[in-house]
Scaffold this active site. Sequence first.
Site, PDB file in Angstrom:
ATOM      1  N   CYS A  12       8.322 -52.462 -18.474  1.00  0.00           N
ATOM      2  CA  CYS A  12       7.775 -52.628 -17.108  1.00  0.00           C
ATOM      3  C   CYS A  12       8.873 -52.703 -16.052  1.00  0.00           C
ATOM      4  CB  CYS A  12       6.904 -53.871 -17.033  1.00  0.00           C
ATOM      5  SG  CYS A  12       5.597 -53.882 -18.256  1.00  0.00           S
TER       6      CYS A  12
ATOM      7  N   HIS B  83       6.017 -56.117  -9.937  1.00  0.00           N
ATOM      8  CA  HIS B  83       5.327 -55.426 -11.020  1.00  0.00           C
ATOM      9  C   HIS B  83       3.924 -56.021 -11.131  1.00  0.00           C
ATOM     10  CE1 HIS B  83       4.016 -54.027 -14.818  1.00  0.00           C
ATOM     11  NE2 HIS B  83       4.237 -55.165 -15.456  1.00  0.00           N
TER      12      HIS B  83
ATOM     13  N   ASN C 201      -2.331 -53.227 -15.461  1.00  0.00           N
ATOM     14  CA  ASN C 201      -0.879 -53.168 -15.658  1.00  0.00           C
ATOM     15  C   ASN C 201      -0.500 -51.763 -16.124  1.00  0.00           C
ATOM     16  OD1 ASN C 201       1.735 -53.370 -16.638  1.00  0.00           O
ATOM     17  ND2 ASN C 201       1.426 -55.369 -17.592  1.00  0.00           N
TER      18      ASN C 201
HETATM   19  N1  ACO Z   1     -12.147 -62.090 -23.380  1.00  0.00           N
HETATM   20  C1  ACO Z   1     -12.601 -63.290 -23.747  1.00  0.00           C
HETATM   21  N2  ACO Z   1     -11.839 -64.173 -24.414  1.00  0.00           N
HETATM   22  C2  ACO Z   1     -10.580 -63.813 -24.702  1.00  0.00           C
HETATM   23  C3  ACO Z   1     -10.055 -62.551 -24.322  1.00  0.00           C
HETATM   24  C4  ACO Z   1     -10.907 -61.673 -23.657  1.00  0.00           C
HETATM   25  N3  ACO Z   1     -10.506 -60.459 -23.262  1.00  0.00           N
HETATM   26  N4  ACO Z   1      -8.773 -62.485 -24.750  1.00  0.00           N
HETATM   27  C5  ACO Z   1      -8.487 -63.654 -25.336  1.00  0.00           C
HETATM   28  N5  ACO Z   1      -9.566 -64.456 -25.327  1.00  0.00           N
HETATM   29  C6  ACO Z   1      -9.717 -65.789 -25.854  1.00  0.00           C
HETATM   30  C7  ACO Z   1      -8.672 -66.091 -26.914  1.00  0.00           C
HETATM   31  O1  ACO Z   1      -9.050 -65.556 -28.167  1.00  0.00           O
HETATM   32  C8  ACO Z   1      -8.677 -67.603 -26.910  1.00  0.00           C
HETATM   33  O2  ACO Z   1      -9.769 -68.052 -27.650  1.00  0.00           O
HETATM   34  P1  ACO Z   1      -9.634 -69.362 -28.626  1.00  0.00           P
HETATM   35  O3  ACO Z   1      -9.266 -70.492 -27.700  1.00  0.00           O
HETATM   36  O4  ACO Z   1     -10.983 -69.449 -29.216  1.00  0.00           O
HETATM   37  O5  ACO Z   1      -8.541 -68.994 -29.563  1.00  0.00           O
HETATM   38  C9  ACO Z   1      -8.950 -67.946 -25.451  1.00  0.00           C
HETATM   39  O6  ACO Z   1      -9.482 -66.751 -24.842  1.00  0.00           O
HETATM   40  C10 ACO Z   1      -7.731 -68.375 -24.684  1.00  0.00           C
HETATM   41  O7  ACO Z   1      -6.671 -67.521 -25.020  1.00  0.00           O
HETATM   42  P2  ACO Z   1      -5.297 -67.661 -24.343  1.00  0.00           P
HETATM   43  O8  ACO Z   1      -4.381 -66.611 -24.920  1.00  0.00           O
HETATM   44  O9  ACO Z   1      -4.843 -69.089 -24.359  1.00  0.00           O
HETATM   45  O10 ACO Z   1      -5.653 -67.290 -22.850  1.00  0.00           O
HETATM   46  P3  ACO Z   1      -4.734 -67.334 -21.629  1.00  0.00           P
HETATM   47  O11 ACO Z   1      -5.292 -68.242 -20.637  1.00  0.00           O
HETATM   48  O12 ACO Z   1      -3.289 -67.490 -22.003  1.00  0.00           O
HETATM   49  O13 ACO Z   1      -4.900 -65.849 -21.079  1.00  0.00           O
HETATM   50  C11 ACO Z   1      -3.692 -63.792 -21.057  1.00  0.00           C
HETATM   51  C12 ACO Z   1      -4.543 -64.744 -21.868  1.00  0.00           C
HETATM   52  C13 ACO Z   1      -4.521 -63.249 -19.916  1.00  0.00           C
HETATM   53  C14 ACO Z   1      -3.271 -62.635 -21.968  1.00  0.00           C
HETATM   54  C15 ACO Z   1      -2.453 -64.565 -20.545  1.00  0.00           C
HETATM   55  O14 ACO Z   1      -1.768 -65.190 -21.595  1.00  0.00           O
HETATM   56  C16 ACO Z   1      -1.499 -63.685 -19.801  1.00  0.00           C
HETATM   57  O15 ACO Z   1      -1.778 -63.259 -18.695  1.00  0.00           O
HETATM   58  N6  ACO Z   1      -0.326 -63.384 -20.386  1.00  0.00           N
HETATM   59  C17 ACO Z   1       0.615 -62.468 -19.803  1.00  0.00           C
HETATM   60  C18 ACO Z   1       0.312 -61.159 -20.431  1.00  0.00           C
HETATM   61  C19 ACO Z   1       0.743 -59.979 -19.649  1.00  0.00           C
HETATM   62  O16 ACO Z   1       0.634 -59.893 -18.435  1.00  0.00           O
HETATM   63  N7  ACO Z   1       1.234 -59.002 -20.387  1.00  0.00           N
HETATM   64  C20 ACO Z   1       1.549 -57.756 -19.821  1.00  0.00           C
HETATM   65  C21 ACO Z   1       2.780 -57.187 -20.388  1.00  0.00           C
HETATM   66  S1  ACO Z   1       4.184 -58.015 -19.805  1.00  0.00           S
HETATM   67  C22 ACO Z   1       4.245 -57.780 -18.206  1.00  0.00           C
HETATM   68  O17 ACO Z   1       3.880 -56.755 -17.725  1.00  0.00           O
HETATM   69  C23 ACO Z   1       4.771 -58.847 -17.421  1.00  0.00           C
END
Ligand code: ACO
Length: 324
Positions: free
Chosen positions: A113, A251, A281
């Site tokens: 990214c 980004h 993204n």
């Molecule tokens: N829909 C519903 N529930 C979901 C989904 C979904 N799409 N995805 C995950 N869950 C569930 C998980 O399974 C988990 O369930 P559990 O508690 O029963 O295990 C629950 O939601 C919470 O999961 P978390 O991973 O704790 O959720 P979080 O609040 O951290 O959000 C997310 C997840 C959105 C991926 C977050 O961690 C995030 O934004 N991370 C950064 C990721 C990113 O931007 N990556 C891009 C590449 S890097 C970059 O470009 C910077």
Amino acid sequence: MKHAALLGTGSCLPRRILTNSDLEKMVETSDDWIVSRTGIRTRRIAGKGEDNFRLAGRAAKKALNMAGLSAADVDLILVATITPHMMMPSCACFVQAEIGAENAFAYDLNAACSGFLYGLDLADKYIASQPDMNVLLIGSETLSARINWQDRNTCILFGDGAGAVVLSGSDTRGVQASCLYSDGRLWNLLYMDSPESLNPEIKQKDRRGCYMQMSGPDVFKFAVRSMEQAIRNLLRKENLSIDDLALVIPHQANIRILNKLVERLVIPEEKIFINVERYGNTSAASIPIALDEVNRKNRLQRGDKLLFCSFGGGFTWGAVLMQW
Ligand code: ACO
């Protein structure tokens, strides 16, 4: 010394729009969950005739058109991508053939990214040493081909698209400073192996390794901290503050990462550009797509200071300052 200044911008998004309600039919998720956790409502998905290099080529033609240059005027094509449609030749060589830039040399760079920012820094250094150069810098991705559409943790986040800029030497405008970083020790928090992997470690551990793999919460924490640090370092180096900036184009990873950044650096709402709700993204393409939108809306004036920041797989991250 000459700096890499913008002559033109362009972007190209695939026609197909994938909404959150479409995703509700594919995995167990909901529009509410996706919007509240990521801010994303729609993303574009490449279809027939929308290969990475074709999206890149269309964005490039628009940027050249705005710059008033022809493809034959381009001396260097740099494509930042993690989704070339072949390992060899590079996407940049395909773009060269696609647009007919027969006088250019061309290659890809992979900084996930952060690829577009690494490319800006590189273009600036080329132009500093060869001031007559015209550089075509493109960020282009077809991430949809490398997403596991059964994995709700990742498939909601990403989209396809391309953004391009034409850069040439200027004494007054252009790239003013950059702070770029990498930490390869953290590679396994965000990675995508190749389908033909020769890496037995990944193949044995996780056969889905060829798709985007991500430890979401870790990526979240590092992304916020690293981009904040990069921006602070760059502003300190240039003896500037947030008040001196006209606009920040980050980004476009997800709204909660950006909200945290805004909160920690106290960036006024009108000074940060966000379009993640429409495109998700798009990795290396996200900043040039946003920049093209900003440019075509005439949001900036000559002399404005513009700051870009990014974070991505590697890990790679950084910030670049540009004078409009
Ligand atoms: N829909 C519903 N529930 C979901 C989904 C979904 N799409 N995805 C995950 N869950 C569930 C998980 O399974 C988990 O369930 P559990 O508690 O029963 O295990 C629950 O939601 C919470 O999961 P978390 O991973 O704790 O959720 P979080 O609040 O951290 O959000 C997310 C997840 C959105 C991926 C977050 O961690 C995030 O934004 N991370 C950064 C990721 C990113 O931007 N990556 C891009 C590449 S890097 C970059 O470009 C910077």
